[in-house]
Write an enzyme that holds these catalytic residues in place. Structure first.
Site, PDB file in Angstrom:
ATOM      1  N   CYS A 125       0.815  -1.226   0.000  1.00 39.61           N
ATOM      2  CA  CYS A 125       0.000   0.000   0.000  1.00 39.61           C
ATOM      3  C   CYS A 125       0.844   1.269   0.000  1.00 39.61           C
ATOM      4  CB  CYS A 125      -0.938  -0.005   1.199  1.00 39.61           C
ATOM      5  SG  CYS A 125      -1.822  -1.554   1.358  1.00 39.61           S
TER       6      CYS A 125
ATOM      7  N   HIS B 274      -3.746   6.512   3.270  1.00 41.60           N
ATOM      8  CA  HIS B 274      -4.134   5.231   2.687  1.00 41.60           C
ATOM      9  C   HIS B 274      -5.542   4.876   3.172  1.00 41.60           C
ATOM     10  CE1 HIS B 274      -4.148   1.315   1.135  1.00 41.60           C
ATOM     11  NE2 HIS B 274      -3.942   0.680   2.275  1.00 41.60           N
TER      12      HIS B 274
ATOM     13  N   ASN C 269      -9.955  -0.916   0.099  1.00 45.37           N
ATOM     14  CA  ASN C 269      -8.491  -0.820   0.077  1.00 45.37           C
ATOM     15  C   ASN C 269      -7.962  -1.371  -1.248  1.00 45.37           C
ATOM     16  OD1 ASN C 269      -5.750  -1.145   0.454  1.00 45.37           O
ATOM     17  ND2 ASN C 269      -5.917  -2.097   2.478  1.00 45.37           N
TER      18      ASN C 269
HETATM   19  N1  ACO Z   1     -18.336  -9.522   9.245  1.00 51.02           N
HETATM   20  C1  ACO Z   1     -18.764  -9.812  10.474  1.00 51.02           C
HETATM   21  N2  ACO Z   1     -17.939 -10.119  11.482  1.00 51.02           N
HETATM   22  C2  ACO Z   1     -16.624 -10.131  11.228  1.00 51.02           C
HETATM   23  C3  ACO Z   1     -16.099  -9.836   9.963  1.00 51.02           C
HETATM   24  C4  ACO Z   1     -17.004  -9.530   8.929  1.00 51.02           C
HETATM   25  N3  ACO Z   1     -16.638  -9.234   7.690  1.00 51.02           N
HETATM   26  N4  ACO Z   1     -14.770  -9.926  10.007  1.00 51.02           N
HETATM   27  C5  ACO Z   1     -14.437 -10.253  11.258  1.00 51.02           C
HETATM   28  N5  ACO Z   1     -15.567 -10.387  11.998  1.00 51.02           N
HETATM   29  C6  ACO Z   1     -15.690 -10.750  13.412  1.00 51.02           C
HETATM   30  C7  ACO Z   1     -14.515 -11.509  13.946  1.00 51.02           C
HETATM   31  O1  ACO Z   1     -14.622 -12.891  13.651  1.00 51.02           O
HETATM   32  C8  ACO Z   1     -14.592 -11.225  15.416  1.00 51.02           C
HETATM   33  O2  ACO Z   1     -15.573 -12.077  15.971  1.00 51.02           O
HETATM   34  P1  ACO Z   1     -15.333 -12.715  17.427  1.00 51.02           P
HETATM   35  O3  ACO Z   1     -15.239 -11.535  18.360  1.00 51.02           O
HETATM   36  O4  ACO Z   1     -16.553 -13.540  17.596  1.00 51.02           O
HETATM   37  O5  ACO Z   1     -14.066 -13.480  17.323  1.00 51.02           O
HETATM   38  C9  ACO Z   1     -15.160  -9.801  15.475  1.00 51.02           C
HETATM   39  O6  ACO Z   1     -15.734  -9.541  14.175  1.00 51.02           O
HETATM   40  C10 ACO Z   1     -14.110  -8.743  15.761  1.00 51.02           C
HETATM   41  O7  ACO Z   1     -12.986  -9.006  14.953  1.00 51.02           O
HETATM   42  P2  ACO Z   1     -11.706  -8.086  14.983  1.00 51.02           P
HETATM   43  O8  ACO Z   1     -10.708  -8.626  14.027  1.00 51.02           O
HETATM   44  O9  ACO Z   1     -11.294  -7.831  16.398  1.00 51.02           O
HETATM   45  O10 ACO Z   1     -12.355  -6.744  14.406  1.00 51.02           O
HETATM   46  P3  ACO Z   1     -11.695  -5.342  14.229  1.00 51.02           P
HETATM   47  O11 ACO Z   1     -12.497  -4.306  14.863  1.00 51.02           O
HETATM   48  O12 ACO Z   1     -10.214  -5.397  14.515  1.00 51.02           O
HETATM   49  O13 ACO Z   1     -11.848  -5.125  12.650  1.00 51.02           O
HETATM   50  C11 ACO Z   1     -10.566  -5.256  10.649  1.00 51.02           C
HETATM   51  C12 ACO Z   1     -11.268  -6.033  11.757  1.00 51.02           C
HETATM   52  C13 ACO Z   1     -11.609  -4.478   9.897  1.00 51.02           C
HETATM   53  C14 ACO Z   1      -9.912  -6.259   9.731  1.00 51.02           C
HETATM   54  C15 ACO Z   1      -9.520  -4.303  11.280  1.00 51.02           C
HETATM   55  O14 ACO Z   1      -8.736  -4.992  12.198  1.00 51.02           O
HETATM   56  C16 ACO Z   1      -8.631  -3.677  10.235  1.00 51.02           C
HETATM   57  O15 ACO Z   1      -9.073  -2.895   9.425  1.00 51.02           O
HETATM   58  N6  ACO Z   1      -7.324  -3.966  10.304  1.00 51.02           N
HETATM   59  C17 ACO Z   1      -6.361  -3.426   9.361  1.00 51.02           C
HETATM   60  C18 ACO Z   1      -6.451  -4.219   8.091  1.00 51.02           C
HETATM   61  C19 ACO Z   1      -5.618  -3.618   6.994  1.00 51.02           C
HETATM   62  O16 ACO Z   1      -5.582  -2.445   6.799  1.00 51.02           O
HETATM   63  N7  ACO Z   1      -4.945  -4.455   6.254  1.00 51.02           N
HETATM   64  C20 ACO Z   1      -4.192  -4.034   5.123  1.00 51.02           C
HETATM   65  C21 ACO Z   1      -4.556  -5.009   4.089  1.00 51.02           C
HETATM   66  S1  ACO Z   1      -4.152  -4.693   2.450  1.00 51.02           S
HETATM   67  C22 ACO Z   1      -2.526  -4.514   2.108  1.00 51.02           C
HETATM   68  O17 ACO Z   1      -1.799  -3.898   2.788  1.00 51.02           O
HETATM   69  C23 ACO Z   1      -2.053  -5.182   0.951  1.00 51.02           C
END
Ligand code: ACO
Length: 329
Positions: free
Chosen positions: A112, A252, A282
């Site tokens: 990214c 980003h 993203n």
């Molecule tokens: N729909 C519903 N529930 C979901 C989903 C979904 N799509 N995804 C995860 N959950 C659930 C999980 O299973 C978890 O359930 P549990 O509590 O029963 O175990 C709950 O939601 C909370 O999960 P977390 O991972 O703690 O949620 P969080 O608030 O951290 O959000 C997210 C997750 C959106 C992925 C966040 O952590 C994030 O944005 N992280 C950064 C990701 C990122 O930017 N990555 C870069 C990728 S791309 C690149 O660089 C190439």
């Protein structure tokens, strides 16, 4: 001598994948996705297109915007983690599709942060006197490395491309500084396990879905907020500038809550933060480039404005730059 952006363009494939569509594919909801990420829809590349095709369309728009002939380009840098093939480079494929010959072309893999890395590479070649006009492309088909059975990642990603023409300038404008960093220590938080030399494709790797992105979302979240905020603070500090001098920050577009966290830690009000995550999700390297193009075209950036772009991505990598915008309108 410096380097400035004289043309910018972007290209988004037409097909929209909405949160309602994803509700039919995995156990998720529009409410969860919007609240936790800010994303409402993303674009998906058609089967007969690859990253280079998206990049070529963005490049043509940037060339038109710069009002130059493509023959004036003397280097192509392509930022991508979804290259058309392992080799040749997507930059070479883009060169061929644009009908250009002989100029140096290469890809960079900074996820990214790739567009900001690419702009700095272009600036460095120009300031060193090696080139006069460089095409920087950021093109990603993230849908090709996304596991649409994994709700934790598939709601986040989309496809798109951005391109910029960077040219020599004698005025004290353009890309005035870039701050680039990385830590391989965190490589295990975001990666595609198979398909490279470590784990070449086999029936087993395909069956185990190892050609798709694996991510530790919550650890990344924390690191992303801190790395992006620190990058902004450091680049401002070493240029003797304060946050209130920034006209627009282009972060980003990974998660609206990451963006809000960075704004808070850097004391930049959300009115000065460009956000388009709801439309595209993203798009890795393409995100900040597409956002810059939309900010310019929607009249949010004016000649003389101080712009700050900031990103983080797989690697992990992070990057920020400061640009005094030098183009009219
Ligand atoms: N729909 C519903 N529930 C979901 C989903 C979904 N799509 N995804 C995860 N959950 C659930 C999980 O299973 C978890 O359930 P549990 O509590 O029963 O175990 C709950 O939601 C909370 O999960 P977390 O991972 O703690 O949620 P969080 O608030 O951290 O959000 C997210 C997750 C959106 C992925 C966040 O952590 C994030 O944005 N992280 C950064 C990701 C990122 O930017 N990555 C870069 C990728 S791309 C690149 O660089 C190439």
């Amino acid at each position: 001598m410096g380097a400035s952006i004289i043309g910018i363009g972007s290209y988004l494939p037409e097909k929209v994948l909405s949160n309602a569509d994803l509700e039919k594919m995995v156990d998720t909801s529009d409410e969860w996705i919007v609240t936790r990420t800010g994303i409402r829809e993303r674009r998906i590349c058609p089967e007969d297109m690859a990253s280079s095709d998206l990049g070529v369309e963005a490049a043509k728009r940037a060339i038109t915007d710069a009002a130059i002939s493509s023959n004036e380009i003397d280097m192509i840098v392509c930022a991508t983690i979804t290259a058309d093939m392992v080799f040749p480079s997507t930059a070479c494929i883009i060169q061929n599709k644009l009908g250009l010959n002989d100029i140096p072309c290469f890809d960079i893999s900074a996820a990214c942060s790739g567009f900001i890395y690419g702009l700095e590479i272009a600036r460095s070649f120009i300031v060193a006197g090696k080139c006069e006009k460089i095409l920087v492309v950021a093109a990603e088909c993230m849908s090709r490395v996304t596991d649409y059975t994994d709700r934790a990642t598939c709601v986040l990603l989309g496809d798109g491309a951005a391109a910029a023409i960077i040219a020599k300038t004698d005025d004290n404008v353009g890309i005035i500084d870039s701050y680039l960093g990385a830590s391989g220590l965190y490589g295990n938080l975001l990666y595609v396990p198979a398909g490279g030399s470590k784990m070449p494709a086999t029936h087993e790797t395909v069956e185990k879905r190892l050609h798709y992105m694996k991510m530790e979302g919550s650890s990344l979240f924390r690191i992303a907020v801190n790395a992006m905020a620190e990058s902004v603070k450091k680049i401002l500090e070493r240029n003797n500038l304060t946050a209130d001098r920034i006209s627009l920050i282009i972060p980003h577009q990974a998660n609206i809550r990451i963006i809000q966290g960075v704004a808070k830690l850097t004391d930049i009000p959300m009115e000065k933060v460009f956000v388009n995550i709801e439309k595209y999700g993203n798009m890795s390297a393409a995100s900040v480039g597409v956002a810059l193009d939309e900010a310019v075209k929607s009249g949010k950036i004016h000649k003389g404005d101080l712009i700050c772009m900031v990103s983080f991505g797989a690697g992990l990598t992070w990057a920020a730059n400061l640009i005094i915008w030098s183009k009219d309108g």
